[in-house]
Motif scaffolding. Structure first.
Motif, PDB file in Angstrom:
ATOM      1  N   SER A  62       6.954  61.113 -13.001  1.00 17.85           N
ATOM      2  CA  SER A  62       6.708  61.824 -14.257  1.00 17.85           C
ATOM      3  C   SER A  62       5.491  61.268 -14.979  1.00 17.85           C
ATOM      4  CB  SER A  62       7.912  61.697 -15.194  1.00 17.85           C
ATOM      5  OG  SER A  62       7.564  62.215 -16.471  1.00 17.85           O
TER       6      SER A  62
ATOM      7  N   HIS B 284       5.402  61.332 -18.123  1.00 21.74           N
ATOM      8  CA  HIS B 284       5.958  60.866 -19.398  1.00 21.74           C
ATOM      9  C   HIS B 284       6.628  59.509 -19.206  1.00 21.74           C
ATOM     10  CE1 HIS B 284       6.335  65.440 -20.010  1.00 21.74           C
ATOM     11  NE2 HIS B 284       5.275  65.017 -20.684  1.00 21.74           N
TER      12      HIS B 284
ATOM     13  N   THR C 215      12.428  62.071 -19.676  1.00 26.65           N
ATOM     14  CA  THR C 215      13.827  62.174 -19.251  1.00 26.65           C
ATOM     15  C   THR C 215      14.086  61.472 -17.909  1.00 26.65           C
ATOM     16  OG1 THR C 215      13.376  64.328 -18.239  1.00 26.65           O
ATOM     17  CG2 THR C 215      14.159  64.335 -20.521  1.00 26.65           C
ATOM     18  N   SER C 216      13.240  61.746 -16.920  1.00 23.90           N
ATOM     19  CA  SER C 216      13.513  61.134 -15.609  1.00 23.90           C
ATOM     20  C   SER C 216      13.349  59.619 -15.679  1.00 23.90           C
ATOM     21  CB  SER C 216      12.643  61.753 -14.508  1.00 23.90           C
ATOM     22  OG  SER C 216      11.276  61.703 -14.838  1.00 23.90           O
TER      23      SER C 216
ATOM     24  N   PRO D 254      10.559  64.815 -12.640  1.00 24.37           N
ATOM     25  CA  PRO D 254      11.013  66.033 -13.300  1.00 24.37           C
ATOM     26  C   PRO D 254      10.944  67.183 -12.302  1.00 24.37           C
ATOM     27  CG  PRO D 254       8.735  65.555 -13.929  1.00 24.37           C
ATOM     28  CD  PRO D 254       9.191  64.421 -13.035  1.00 24.37           C
ATOM     29  N   VAL D 255      11.683  68.255 -12.568  1.00 21.95           N
ATOM     30  CA  VAL D 255      11.517  69.482 -11.779  1.00 21.95           C
ATOM     31  C   VAL D 255      10.265  70.191 -12.291  1.00 21.95           C
ATOM     32  CG1 VAL D 255      12.465  71.778 -11.299  1.00 21.95           C
ATOM     33  CG2 VAL D 255      13.975  69.783 -11.307  1.00 21.95           C
TER      34      VAL D 255
ATOM     35  N   TYR E  45       8.322  73.589 -11.344  1.00 18.08           N
ATOM     36  CA  TYR E  45       8.356  74.838 -10.559  1.00 18.08           C
ATOM     37  C   TYR E  45       9.245  74.716  -9.322  1.00 18.08           C
ATOM     38  CZ  TYR E  45       5.257  76.858 -13.867  1.00 18.08           C
ATOM     39  OH  TYR E  45       4.773  77.334 -15.052  1.00 18.08           O
ATOM     40  N   TYR E  46      10.448  74.245  -9.574  1.00 16.62           N
ATOM     41  CA  TYR E  46      11.505  74.184  -8.553  1.00 16.62           C
ATOM     42  C   TYR E  46      11.140  73.292  -7.376  1.00 16.62           C
ATOM     43  CZ  TYR E  46      13.026  77.616 -11.723  1.00 16.62           C
ATOM     44  OH  TYR E  46      13.383  78.207 -12.897  1.00 16.62           O
TER      45      TYR E  46
ATOM     46  N   TRP F 115      14.815  71.304 -17.239  1.00 20.38           N
ATOM     47  CA  TRP F 115      15.144  71.958 -18.503  1.00 20.38           C
ATOM     48  C   TRP F 115      16.341  72.883 -18.325  1.00 20.38           C
ATOM     49  CZ3 TRP F 115      12.146  71.527 -23.099  1.00 20.38           C
ATOM     50  CH2 TRP F 115      12.669  72.274 -24.161  1.00 20.38           C
ATOM     51  N   ASN F 116      16.336  73.629 -17.234  1.00 20.37           N
ATOM     52  CA  ASN F 116      17.388  74.632 -17.007  1.00 20.37           C
ATOM     53  C   ASN F 116      18.774  74.007 -17.056  1.00 20.37           C
ATOM     54  OD1 ASN F 116      15.334  76.406 -16.545  1.00 20.37           O
ATOM     55  ND2 ASN F 116      15.715  76.656 -14.366  1.00 20.37           N
TER      56      ASN F 116
ATOM     57  N   CYS G 288      18.219  68.928 -19.266  1.00 23.12           N
ATOM     58  CA  CYS G 288      17.539  67.655 -19.572  1.00 23.12           C
ATOM     59  C   CYS G 288      16.078  67.919 -19.943  1.00 23.12           C
ATOM     60  CB  CYS G 288      17.590  66.727 -18.359  1.00 23.12           C
ATOM     61  SG  CYS G 288      19.241  66.189 -17.890  1.00 23.12           S
ATOM     62  N   GLY G 289      15.843  68.880 -20.810  1.00 22.01           N
ATOM     63  CA  GLY G 289      14.466  69.246 -21.173  1.00 22.01           C
ATOM     64  C   GLY G 289      13.756  68.162 -21.957  1.00 22.01           C
TER      65      GLY G 289
HETATM   66  C1  LIG Z   1       4.556  71.938 -15.195  1.00 22.28           C
HETATM   67  C2  LIG Z   1       6.008  71.996 -15.553  1.00 22.28           C
HETATM   68  C3  LIG Z   1       6.863  72.722 -14.746  1.00 22.28           C
HETATM   69  C4  LIG Z   1       8.228  72.777 -15.035  1.00 22.28           C
HETATM   70  N1  LIG Z   1       9.056  73.493 -14.221  1.00 22.28           N
HETATM   71  C5  LIG Z   1      10.379  73.530 -14.492  1.00 22.28           C
HETATM   72  C6  LIG Z   1      11.273  74.286 -13.655  1.00 22.28           C
HETATM   73  O1  LIG Z   1      10.876  74.883 -12.659  1.00 22.28           O
HETATM   74  N2  LIG Z   1      12.596  74.311 -13.982  1.00 22.28           N
HETATM   75  C7  LIG Z   1      13.090  73.625 -15.067  1.00 22.28           C
HETATM   76  O2  LIG Z   1      14.279  73.662 -15.318  1.00 22.28           O
HETATM   77  N3  LIG Z   1      12.266  72.874 -15.862  1.00 22.28           N
HETATM   78  C8  LIG Z   1      10.934  72.827 -15.597  1.00 22.28           C
HETATM   79  N4  LIG Z   1      10.099  72.083 -16.400  1.00 22.28           N
HETATM   80  C9  LIG Z   1      10.696  71.248 -17.474  1.00 22.28           C
HETATM   81  C10 LIG Z   1      10.850  69.785 -17.059  1.00 22.28           C
HETATM   82  O3  LIG Z   1      11.447  69.652 -15.791  1.00 22.28           O
HETATM   83  C11 LIG Z   1      11.723  69.039 -18.063  1.00 22.28           C
HETATM   84  O4  LIG Z   1      11.199  69.167 -19.369  1.00 22.28           O
HETATM   85  C12 LIG Z   1      11.885  67.571 -17.708  1.00 22.28           C
HETATM   86  O5  LIG Z   1      12.814  66.986 -18.609  1.00 22.28           O
HETATM   87  C13 LIG Z   1      10.597  66.758 -17.841  1.00 22.28           C
HETATM   88  O6  LIG Z   1      10.866  65.476 -17.310  1.00 22.28           O
HETATM   89  P1  LIG Z   1      10.079  64.142 -17.756  1.00 22.28           P
HETATM   90  O7  LIG Z   1      10.321  63.951 -19.236  1.00 22.28           O
HETATM   91  O8  LIG Z   1      10.685  63.075 -16.941  1.00 22.28           O
HETATM   92  O9  LIG Z   1       8.641  64.368 -17.445  1.00 22.28           O
HETATM   93  C14 LIG Z   1       8.727  72.056 -16.161  1.00 22.28           C
HETATM   94  C15 LIG Z   1       7.851  71.311 -16.968  1.00 22.28           C
HETATM   95  C16 LIG Z   1       6.492  71.294 -16.673  1.00 22.28           C
HETATM   96  C17 LIG Z   1       5.557  70.496 -17.559  1.00 22.28           C
END
Ligand SMILES: Cc1cc2nc3c(=O)[nH]c(=O)nc-3n(C[C@H](O)[C@H](O)[C@H](O)COP(=O)(O)O)c2cc1C
Length: 177
Positions: free
Chosen positions: A9, A11, A15-16, A83-84, A86-87, A121-122, A156-157
Motif C-alpha cells: 500500500s 498509505h 488499512t492494510s 489494498p484491493v 481493481y479486483y 472498500w466493498n 475496510c475503506g
Molecule cells: C486505485 C484504487 C483502486 C481501488 N479498487 C478497489 C476495488 O476494486 N474494490 C474495492 O472494494 N475497493 C477498491 N479500492 C479501495 C481500497 O481498496 C480501500 O480504500 C483500501 O482500504 C485501501 O487500503 P490502504 O489504506 O491499505 O491503502 C480502490 C482504491 C484505489 C485507490
C-alpha cells in the motif's frame, strides 16, 4: 522463525498496514522475527523481461530487487499485504511478485509458508476477492508455498471503517504462523 511482509500500500498508516501491524504484534508476541518491506516507498522497478537472470540468478537492475529477494530466501514465511485495486493486488505488490522471476527456483525450493492480508472498500458482494483468491491459489501452487491463511477484509475503506474482527484475525495469523 523469520518472516518477510511484502506491503503493497502507498498509505503507510492505511488499512492494510494497520492489519500488518496487528500481524507483527502477534508474531513478535510469540518470538518471531518480522521485517516489513514497504514496497511503495522502496526503490523497486518492474521486471523488464530481459531474462539475464535465467530465472536462477541476480537481476541486472540496480534497484533494491536483489536485496529483497535475498531477504525472502533467508526467511521461513512470506506475507503478501495489499489494498484491493481493481479486483487485484496493488501494482506495487505485483511488481515485486514479478521480480520473483530471478529467483523462482530458489524460492520454490524453500517451500515457504505464505499468507495474505488484504483490505477493500466493498462490503456486501461475493466477487471482490474472487479473482484475487484464484490468483493466490495459483501462485501458491506454482511457488510451492504452504498456505497459512488469507485475510480478505471487506468494508475496510478507511481505518475508522474497519471491523474489529480483522484486527483479531491479523493478530492471530501472526501468533499462529
Ligand atoms: C486505485 C484504487 C483502486 C481501488 N479498487 C478497489 C476495488 O476494486 N474494490 C474495492 O472494494 N475497493 C477498491 N479500492 C479501495 C481500497 O481498496 C480501500 O480504500 C483500501 O482500504 C485501501 O487500503 P490502504 O489504506 O491499505 O491503502 C480502490 C482504491 C484505489 C485507490
Amino acid at each position: 522463525m523469520r518472516i518477510v511482509v511484502l506491503a503493497g500500500s502507498p498509505h503507510k498508516n492505511g488499512t492494510s498496514n494497520t492489519l500488518v501491524n496487528e500481524f507483527v504484534r502477534g508474531a513478535k508476541d510469540t518470538g518471531k522475527d518480522v521485517e516489513i518491506i514497504d514496497l511503495a516507498h522502496t526503490d523497486i522497478h518492474p521486471c523488464i523481461g530481459c531474462d539475464a537472470c535465467g530465472m536462477n540468478g541476480d537481476c541486472i537492475q540496480g534497484d533494491k530487487g536483489n536485496e529483497i529477494l535475498n531477504k525472502i530466501l533467508e526467511s521461513d514465511a512470506l506475507i503478501f499485504a495489499s489494498p484491493v485495486y481493481y479486483y487485484n493486488v496493488s501494482s506495487q505488490l505485483k511488481m515485486m511478485i514479478d521480480r520473483f522471476y530471478a529467483k523462482t527456483m530458489k524460492i520454490t525450493n524453500k517451500n515457504l509458508k505464505a499468507g495474505v492480508i488484504m483490505t477493500a472498500w466493498n462490503n456486501d458482494d461475493d466477487f471482490t476477492y474472487g479473482a484475487i483468491d484464484k490468483y493466490f491459489d495459483t501462485i501458491f501452487s506454482y511457488m510451492h508455498f504452504q498456505d497459512i491463511g488469507r485475510i480478505y477484509g471487506k468494508g475496510c475503506g478507511t481505518v475508522s471503517m474497519m471491523p474489529k474482527k480483522y484486527y483479531e484475525e491479523a493478530y492471530k495469523l501472526g501468533k499462529d504462523i
